[in-house]
Design an enzyme around this catalytic site. Structure first.
Site, mmCIF file in Angstrom:
data_model
loop_
_atom_site.group_PDB
_atom_site.id
_atom_site.type_symbol
_atom_site.label_atom_id
_atom_site.label_comp_id
_atom_site.label_asym_id
_atom_site.label_seq_id
_atom_site.Cartn_x
_atom_site.Cartn_y
_atom_site.Cartn_z
ATOM 1 N N HIS A 172 -16.888 48.676 -40.783
ATOM 2 C CA HIS A 172 -17.839 48.806 -39.689
ATOM 3 C C HIS A 172 -19.219 48.756 -40.309
ATOM 4 O O HIS A 172 -19.474 49.442 -41.296
ATOM 5 C CB HIS A 172 -17.623 50.132 -38.962
ATOM 6 C CG HIS A 172 -18.306 50.188 -37.630
ATOM 7 N ND1 HIS A 172 -19.659 50.201 -37.508
ATOM 8 C CD2 HIS A 172 -17.805 50.206 -36.369
ATOM 9 C CE1 HIS A 172 -19.967 50.231 -36.214
ATOM 10 N NE2 HIS A 172 -18.864 50.241 -35.506
ATOM 11 N N ARG B 17 -26.096 49.491 -30.955
ATOM 12 C CA ARG B 17 -26.664 48.150 -31.020
ATOM 13 C C ARG B 17 -26.558 47.457 -29.671
ATOM 14 O O ARG B 17 -27.421 46.693 -29.275
ATOM 15 C CB ARG B 17 -25.946 47.340 -32.104
ATOM 16 C CG ARG B 17 -26.454 47.684 -33.506
ATOM 17 C CD ARG B 17 -25.595 47.067 -34.586
ATOM 18 N NE ARG B 17 -24.348 47.814 -34.789
ATOM 19 C CZ ARG B 17 -23.140 47.282 -34.836
ATOM 20 N NH1 ARG B 17 -22.991 45.984 -34.695
ATOM 21 N NH2 ARG B 17 -22.086 48.031 -35.030
#
Ligand code: FAD
Ligand code: SF4
Ligand code: FES
Lengths: 584, 248
Positions: free
Chosen positions: A236, A252
């Site tokens: 990740h 995000r």
């Protein structure tokens, strides 16, 4: 016919996370006459599903379609998934999430009271259902609380499984230690479903909890089931450097930027699209995880990352989102940053680095969760059906736990309903297992003694160095050698703790032995896949090679530390392999 | 030289010693370390027999609750530095039976959760084909706070009534009942009331309020109990004065 008394069930589920609990409810709802039990080394609500943050994907909005979800999943997977499984998955996903809604899951809502969805990496349409940024927590507690209303579901909480009982070609139960008493027990079952989760703890920096040591994978592997696609390990891109704590992709999706040392949105240099001030689906910060993690490594090579005490990092900037949006959409991100990094993301940038997050591979199953061993099934992160291929899309795996948990539950129940007789004399295996444990972990080795923590550390180093984001033949071979040595040395640990009560030193030793077995499968599968695809990147073979490798790897344990790897072609239904394009 | 700090940890190994005792360990005092990191350091480097529960190390699985200097705390969410220069006393959660060292018996707590009937109760099952319930963000906000409980049991260790009255269902279970009672999709309030206004139910609470003080997730169980008492009292009063209520 042998009977095994009160500890005898039709279906036994190992694991009380999302997959295991979903399976248990599916069984009891479809076959109330069957006896079903869930065995778990931690209380079910402590399972690591609890930590999932971002959300769960399923098509419900009018602008979306099942084919779009399937295409995103397949291209995200770099075409290594089975398309029949993906089609079943996207089709059953909405109903599963709806079922959770009917059980009370607090999904986020739009103003008019309808389910809200958010964008997620690699998905070109918003389709991720979420419960703030504590989706896994709410999902797990909803499932666990709902499971309490079904009296037929029995639980063995804090029982640690040490082996599968396979006799006459069928899985007929497990052997487990009751932690509170240290008693070793045989629990008989006509079918067993492994829902034991992932194995991120093989690596040093991970979002995974302490309990994620690949137990079920190793148990199946030892029993002769191959592990599929183990070379595909997902990093990740945004974990906190020291703790590995995850900063969800939702940060995000809400508009966060990734910045290098110079404050530059470096993803624009890696074929991920143009930087825009707002989030664009399948572009820049919302590209897929493998590509983002690889971009980090490249930036590091260019000297454009920031050096820190726990490795290099870059910045995740959320400041421009403002306090209100952060509190409304990603409150847990703020809580985690404050509690563990002592910073406020509304005012400061968050240091982040790629950390091991998820393993795409797992126990080889078919579309109903069945393994090649009769009576043995698997679902959730432990299993590889496969829908995740070479790279899982964020928010697909919670849904996977539900869809394939339910499917495996139904299949295992149907098999158990055939009421096959148990083999005779199975209880004898308990005393054999007791002797094995004694010999393995409690023998004296004097000054030759090894420590659990020491071996674990060396395993971490070997995996990070040799089997990380970028791999080469040399790096993998050297890690393979280390893991073999560590497996030898494992036989020389002598446990200090001789108490029967809650012996966590013993369970740690078991977990280490499981991790080493799974590590050997990861490395060997990675060595033999001489191509680059999704999360598996070989510096010495940088291209994807469909000719040779549009197929799943199947690693079989051989006993000498070098698994045998066979291949099985990928199932293609409607989407021929193409190029993965993002940022357009 | 690296700075260190002393942890005084309560040990209890039933087969070996009949009584709990304290053992001291010196550990590095590192920045960013939480209490749990120090315990893991002891287990890995000094004494493999030290026993405690943990898993997520991110304050969400609820397994690592202990008494830190006599106050209930999540050890993975409590910085070691806050206790410098030490020593720090680590003991198992108060008012629970001890299984071993810092591991307490949770069975009773699990039973209490079930007493709250923490599942959606409806008069008629809604078929999936009807789609999702509607629930506005405002309706969701009604119960949201109570849905945040991670079952860490700190509130039980903070509650003197739990100590005195073992049958008291306790703060987290009542908050959990409220989580469903206030959910617009739920119709099970009466059923839960029957359980929670009886023996060992909400009326055992003497409003000390410590539960909400120690809760790491701001669930505010004390508030949940207060709200419950308000409705619970009304129900009771109605059933006395209006015997027909609830009989139709
Ligand atoms: C930090 C984080 C965030 C994530 N966010 C998302 C997200 O937003 N969306 C998404 O889709 N996915 C997300 N994921 C991935 C997803 O959460 C997991 O893949 C999924 O929850 C796995 O569930 P599971 O049921 O397979 O296993 P788990 O929840 O890990 O449960 C495993 C169970 O097996 C039991 N067990 C294991 N070994 C033994 C043994 N030897 N004996 C007895 N019992 C045993 C354990 O006690 C446990 O109950 C995230 C993962 C992490 C780590
Ligand atoms: S109410 Fe708070 S303190 Fe009590 S168990 Fe839940 S999270 Fe823990
Ligand atoms: S270890 Fe999970 S809450 Fe502390």
């Amino acid at each position: 016919m042998a009977r095994y008394g009160p500890k005898e069930h039709d279906v036994l589920i190992v694991g009380g996370g999302a997959a295991g609990l979903r399976a248990s409810i599916a069984i009891t709802e479809n076959h109330p006459e069957l006896s079903v039990a869930v065995i778990s080394k931690v209380y079910p609500m402590r399972s690591h599903t609890v930590s999932a943050e971002g959300g769960a994907a399923a098509v419900i909005k009018d602008d979306d379609s099942l084919d779009d979800h399937a295409y995103d999943t397949i291209s995200g997977a770099d075409w290594l998934c089975d398309q029949d499984a993906v089609e079943a998955f996207v089709k059953e996903a909405p109903e599963e999430l709806l079922q959770l809604e009917h059980w009370g899951c607090p999904w986020n809502r739009e103003e008019d009271g309808n389910i809200a969805v958010r964008s997620f990496g690699g998905m070109k349409i918003k389709r991720t259902w979420f419960a703030a940024d504590k989706t896994g927590f709410h999902l797990l507690h909803t499932l666990f609380q709902t499971s309490m209303k079904y009296d037929p579901i029995q639980r063995y909480d804090e029982f640690f499984v040490t082996r599968l009982v396979v006799e006459d070609g069928r899985c007929q139960g497990v052997i487990a230690i009751e932690l509170a008493t240290g008693k070793l027990e045989f629990i008989a079952a006509r079918s067993v479903i492994l829902c034991t989760g992932g194995c991120g703890k093989i690596f040093p920096f991970t979002t995974n909890a302490n309990i994620k040591s690949g137990d079920g994978m190793a148990l199946a592997y030892r029993a002769g089931v191959p592990l599929k696609d183990m070379e595909f390990v997902q990093y990740h891109p945004t974990g906190l450097p020291f703790t590995g704590i995850l900063i969800t992709e939702a940060a995000r999706a809400e508009g966060g930027f990734l910045l290098n040392k110079e404050g530059y949105r470096y993803l624009q240099d890696y074929d991920l699209g143009e930087p825009k001030p707002y989030p664009v689906l399948r572009s820049m910060e919302l590209g897929p995880r493998d590509r983002l993690s690889q971009a980090f490594e490249k930036e590091k090579e260019k000297g454009r990352t920031i050096e820190g005490p726990y490795g290099d990092y870059v910045h995740l900037d959320l400041k421009h989102l403002g306090e209100r949006k952060i509190d409304e959409k990603i409150p847990f991100v703020r809580e985690l940053c404050r509690k563990y990094e002592n910073l406020d993301p509304a005012k400061e940038m968050i240091p982040v680095r790629p950390v091991v997050h998820y393993v795409m591979g797992g126990v080889h199953t078919d579309i109903n969760g069945a393994t090649p061993i009769e009576g043995l099934y698997s679902a959730g992160e432990a299993a590889c059906v496969s829908i995740n291929g070479a790279n899982r899309l964020g928010s697909n795996s919670l849904t996977e736990c539900l869809v394939f948990g339910a499917r495996a539950g139904k299949a295992a129940a149907e098999y158990a309903a055939g009421k096959k007789k148990f083999s005779d004399g199975l209880e004898k295996i308990v005393s054999d297992e007791g002797k094995r444990i004694e010999r393995m972990f409690f023998s004296e080795h004097g000054d030759q003694s090894e420590s659990i923590a020491g071996i674990r550390k060396e395993m971490h180093q070997a995996m990070e160095d040799g089997a990380g984001i970028y791999r080469t033949e040399d790096s993998l071979k050297s890690s393979e050698k280390t893991i073999k040595e560590l497996q030898e040395r494992l036989h020389r640990i002598s446990i200090q703790d001789h108490s029967y009560t809650f012996n966590t030193e013993l369970t740690s030793a078991f977990e280490l032995s499981y991790m080493l077995d799974v590590a050997e499968a990861i490395i060997r599968s990675a060595l033999q896949r001489t191509e680059s695809r999704g999360s598996h990147q070989r510096k010495d073979y940088p291209e994807r090679d469909d000719e040779q490798f549009l197929s799943h790897s199947l690693a079989y344990q051989t006993g000498d530390g070098t698994p045998r790897v066979e291949y099985q072609p990928v199932t293609i239904t409607r989407w021929p392999p193409g190029e993965r394009k993002y940022g357009q | 030289m690296e700075q260190t700090i002393t942890l005084q940890v309560q040990r209890y190994i039933p087969e070996q010693y009949p009584e709990p005792y304290f053992q001291s360990y010196e550990v590095p005092l590192r920045k960013k370390w939480v209490i749990l990191d120090a315990l893991n350091y002891i287990k890995d480097e000094i004494d493999g027999t030290l026993t405690y529960r943990w898993s997520c190390r991110m304050g969400v699985c609820g397994s690592c609750g202990m008494m830190v200097n006599d106050r209930p705390a999540l050890t993975c969410a409590t910085f070691l530095e806050e206790y410098a220069p030490g020593p720090v006393r680590i003991t198992p959660l108060d008012y629970f039976g001890i299984i071993r060292d810092l591991v307490v018996n949770t069975d009773d707590f699990m039973g209490k959760l079930k007493r709250a009937q923490p599942w959606l109760i409806t008069d008629e099952a809604k078929p999936l084909s009807e789609g999702a319930y509607k629930q506005t963000p405002q309706e969701k906000a009604e119960y949201e706070q109570y849905s945040m409980c991670i079952n860490c049991m700190l509130c039980y260790s903070a509650c003197p009534v739990v100590g005195l009255e073992p049958d008291f269902v306790g703060p987290a279970a009542i908050a959990l009942a409220q989580r469903y009672n206030y959910d617009s999709r739920d119709e099970g309030e009466d059923q839960r009331n029957e359980e929670l206004t009886g023996e060992g139910g909400i009326y055992s609470c003497t409003l000390v309020g410590e539960c909400s003080e120690v809760c790491p997730k701001a669930v505010d169980p004390a508030g949940a109990i207060q709200r419950y008492k308000a409705t619970g009292a009304v129900e009771w009063w109605q059933s006395v004065l209006m015997p027909w209520k609830g009989k139709s």
